[in-house]
Design an enzyme around this catalytic site. Structure first.
Site, mmCIF file in Angstrom:
data_model
loop_
_atom_site.group_PDB
_atom_site.id
_atom_site.type_symbol
_atom_site.label_atom_id
_atom_site.label_comp_id
_atom_site.label_asym_id
_atom_site.label_seq_id
_atom_site.Cartn_x
_atom_site.Cartn_y
_atom_site.Cartn_z
ATOM 1 N N GLU A 92 0.834 -1.213 0.000
ATOM 2 C CA GLU A 92 0.000 0.000 0.000
ATOM 3 C C GLU A 92 0.863 1.256 0.000
ATOM 4 O O GLU A 92 0.731 2.134 0.855
ATOM 5 C CB GLU A 92 -0.929 0.007 1.208
ATOM 6 C CG GLU A 92 -2.026 -1.026 1.111
ATOM 7 C CD GLU A 92 -3.090 -0.884 2.188
ATOM 8 O OE1 GLU A 92 -2.797 -0.328 3.249
ATOM 9 O OE2 GLU A 92 -4.229 -1.324 1.948
ATOM 10 N N GLU B 32 -5.783 -8.226 -0.983
ATOM 11 C CA GLU B 32 -6.458 -7.950 0.292
ATOM 12 C C GLU B 32 -7.897 -7.533 0.014
ATOM 13 O O GLU B 32 -8.147 -6.712 -0.871
ATOM 14 C CB GLU B 32 -5.791 -6.801 1.077
ATOM 15 C CG GLU B 32 -4.496 -7.145 1.726
ATOM 16 C CD GLU B 32 -3.952 -6.033 2.617
ATOM 17 O OE1 GLU B 32 -4.750 -5.320 3.259
ATOM 18 O OE2 GLU B 32 -2.719 -5.884 2.649
HETATM 19 C C1 BG6 Z 1 -4.332 -2.732 4.836
HETATM 20 C C2 BG6 Z 1 -3.009 -3.263 5.290
HETATM 21 O O1 BG6 Z 1 -4.281 -1.366 5.026
HETATM 22 O O2 BG6 Z 1 -5.473 -3.034 5.544
HETATM 23 C C3 BG6 Z 1 -3.063 -4.323 6.362
HETATM 24 O O3 BG6 Z 1 -2.202 -3.690 4.219
HETATM 25 C C4 BG6 Z 1 -4.200 -4.014 7.306
HETATM 26 O O4 BG6 Z 1 -1.816 -4.392 6.985
HETATM 27 C C5 BG6 Z 1 -5.504 -4.047 6.538
HETATM 28 O O5 BG6 Z 1 -4.255 -4.852 8.403
HETATM 29 C C6 BG6 Z 1 -6.748 -3.841 7.359
HETATM 30 O O6 BG6 Z 1 -6.611 -2.711 8.160
HETATM 31 P P1 BG6 Z 1 -6.854 -2.801 9.724
HETATM 32 O O7 BG6 Z 1 -6.576 -1.446 10.229
HETATM 33 O O8 BG6 Z 1 -8.275 -3.207 9.871
HETATM 34 O O9 BG6 Z 1 -5.923 -3.829 10.228
#
Ligand code: BG6
Length: 477
Positions: A178, A377
């Site tokens: 990211e 993701e």
């Molecule tokens: C993304 C990241 O921003 O979102 C992860 O690559 C992160 O590392 C994921 O965990 C979800 O965000 P959060 O704040 O819910 O953990």
């Protein structure tokens, strides 16, 4: 569309990052990372970043879910779900504990050898991010993080060490997780997690940000060039946080505001990775704002020679942009406000839930870049309740189902080449944003709470069996 099947070699799997699940923060001669000095926050309360590890503070990443010692048990569960790939990162501090050493740490290298062997035993392909919010803390203290050009050499040395060591075990790589996340300079911690930078009062944030981004992009391109020499079969991706911005209304001003937001928060980064050059509007922005950066001719050459093969994205939500202040809006720049979208729901952390936004995003990216896209993701952070020894997470199934459906529409109806899909936090882990354990994404429940109490026992949620079927049937949902 529900019954349509994706090609059998589609990369179904799950995604995590080393610092959010491994724990063992001081095992195997590992150094302290920037994640190791972040305390637990809460829903709506930011994490603190401390100057080193202080007594009487709770640092949730230190133990995380202890994947460091339990990975065999967890990989067995991933294999049971039928994972074809597993996305994780290599903790830089396991390999170079301070970051500026000449030689890598053998114990750290061995850990990932064993981990990858375990995955390959089940025919699970490792998908590796080189830098996922966990750079060595020492590099911040001694060199100022990515403010410093020296970081390029340190990163490339790290990348080379692991690409050489795992050249026959890992094919899919991504350089910076990211990388565009840090464009949201309103969140003070994004500069920290991406670049090890805390902006100082009075300094020009845009100059610092853009310089750090330039060094990272150059380092990424150099690693890609080098990697192609190590193994021509390697596939390199960038990793972009994909938050498409919709204009709040169809007024030309709102449309333009959304276009500018997309340019600064997404395409600036994507263009450097994919085309190896700065978009004209960023050059113009720098001229207009009197920003001058350290960019050499050699950097430009490397940028051109180290373009990526595929586009990795995270997709959780869409955003909405208004050119004027509205009720509930937040100012992000002159004439650009993030506004509420009345047409979509939100999760408990206020993240907009918008499955169609995924199809929209895949189309936007493919129309601009003409590259395969890997959704590395996606997922729903939720408060889960353990009942009869399991979690009945129909809400998670519903979320993932709708997103997979939109992904298939993009593939079949719009012709977007999607390589794979790895839902985030396939096993419960520490939230990056809030440091909570109880913001859960997993198919596998981990018995641990926000204060660090629990047995760490693993349990399958309802979504476990559901996702297994999705993979088995090549995507029938
Ligand atoms: C993304 C990241 O921003 O979102 C992860 O690559 C992160 O590392 C994921 O965990 C979800 O965000 P959060 O704040 O819910 O953990």
């Amino acid at each position: 569309m529900e019954r349509r099947r994706v090609p059998h070699d589609f990369l179904w799997g799950g995604a995590v990052a080393a610092h959010q699940l491994e724990g063992g923060y001081d095992k195997g001669k590992k150094g302290i990372s920037i994640a190791d000095v972040m305390t637990a926050g809460a829903n709506g309360r930011d994490r603190d970043i401390t100057k080193g590890i202080l007594p009487n503070h709770y640092y949730p990443n230190h133990e995380a879910i202890d994947f460091y010692t339990r990975y065999k048990e967890d990989i067995r569960l991933f294999a049971e779900m039928g994972f074809r790939c597993f996305r994780t990162s290599i903790a830089w501090t396991r390999i170079f504990p301070h970051g500026d050493e000449e030689k890598p740490n053998e114990e750290g290298l061995q850990f990932y050898d064993d981990l990858f062997d375990e995955l390959l035993k089940y025919h699970i392909e490792p998908v590796i991010t080189l830098s996922h919010f966990e750079m060595p803390f020492y590099l911040v203290e001694k060199y100022g993080g990515w403010r410093n050009r020296k970081l390029i050499d340190f990163f490339v040395r790290f990348a080379e060490a692991v690409m050489v060591r795992y050249k026959d075990k890992v094919k899919y790589w991504m350089t910076f997780n990211e990388v565009n996340n840090q464009a949201s300079v309103q969140n003070p911690w994004t500069g920290w997690t991406n670049s090890g930078i805390l902006y100082q009062p009075g300094e020009d944030v845009q100059t610092v940000l853009q310089q750090a981004v330039h060094y990272q992009m150059t380092a990424s391109a150099m690693a890609v060039r080098l990697g192609r020499g190590i193994n021509p079969e390697f596939q390199f991706g960038c990793m972009l946080a994909m938050i498409p911005f919709y204009p709040r209304t169809c007024s030309p001003q709102d449309e333009l505001a959304a276009q500018i937001a997309m340019g600064h928060r997404l395409y600036y980064y994507g263009d450097l990775h994919v085309f190896g050059e700065y978009p004209a509007y960023m050059e113009a922005f720098r001229r207009e704002h009197g920003i001058s950066l350290d960019i050499t001719e050699l950097d430009k050459k490397y940028l051109k020679e180290g373009c990526v093969d595929y586009i990795g994205i995270s997709y959780y939500m869409s955003g909405t942009v208004s050119s004027v202040e509205t009720e509930d809006s937040t100012r992000v720049a002159d004439g650009i406000y993030l506004a509420r979208n009345p047409y979509v729901e939100k999760n408990d952390w206020g993240w907009q839930i918008d499955p169609q936004g995924l199809r929209y995003s895949l189309n936007l990216l493919h129309q601009r870049y003409h590259k395969p896209i890997f959704i590395v993701e996606n997922g729903l952070g939720a408060y889960d309740k353990l009942e009869d020894g399991t979690v009945h997470d129909s809400y998670r199934i519903d979320y993932l189902r709708k997103h997979i459906l939109e992904m298939k529409k993009a593939m079949f109806l719009d012709g977007v080449p999607v390589m794979g899909y790895t839902p985030w936090g396939c096993i419960d882990l520490v939230s990056a944003g809030s440091g909570e354990m109880e913001k859960r994404y997993g198919f596998i429940y981990v018995d641990k709470d926000n204060q660090g109490n629990g047995t760490l026992e693993r349990r399958k949620k309802d979504s476990f069996a559901w996702y297994k079927k999705v993979i088995e049937s090549d995507g029938e949902i």
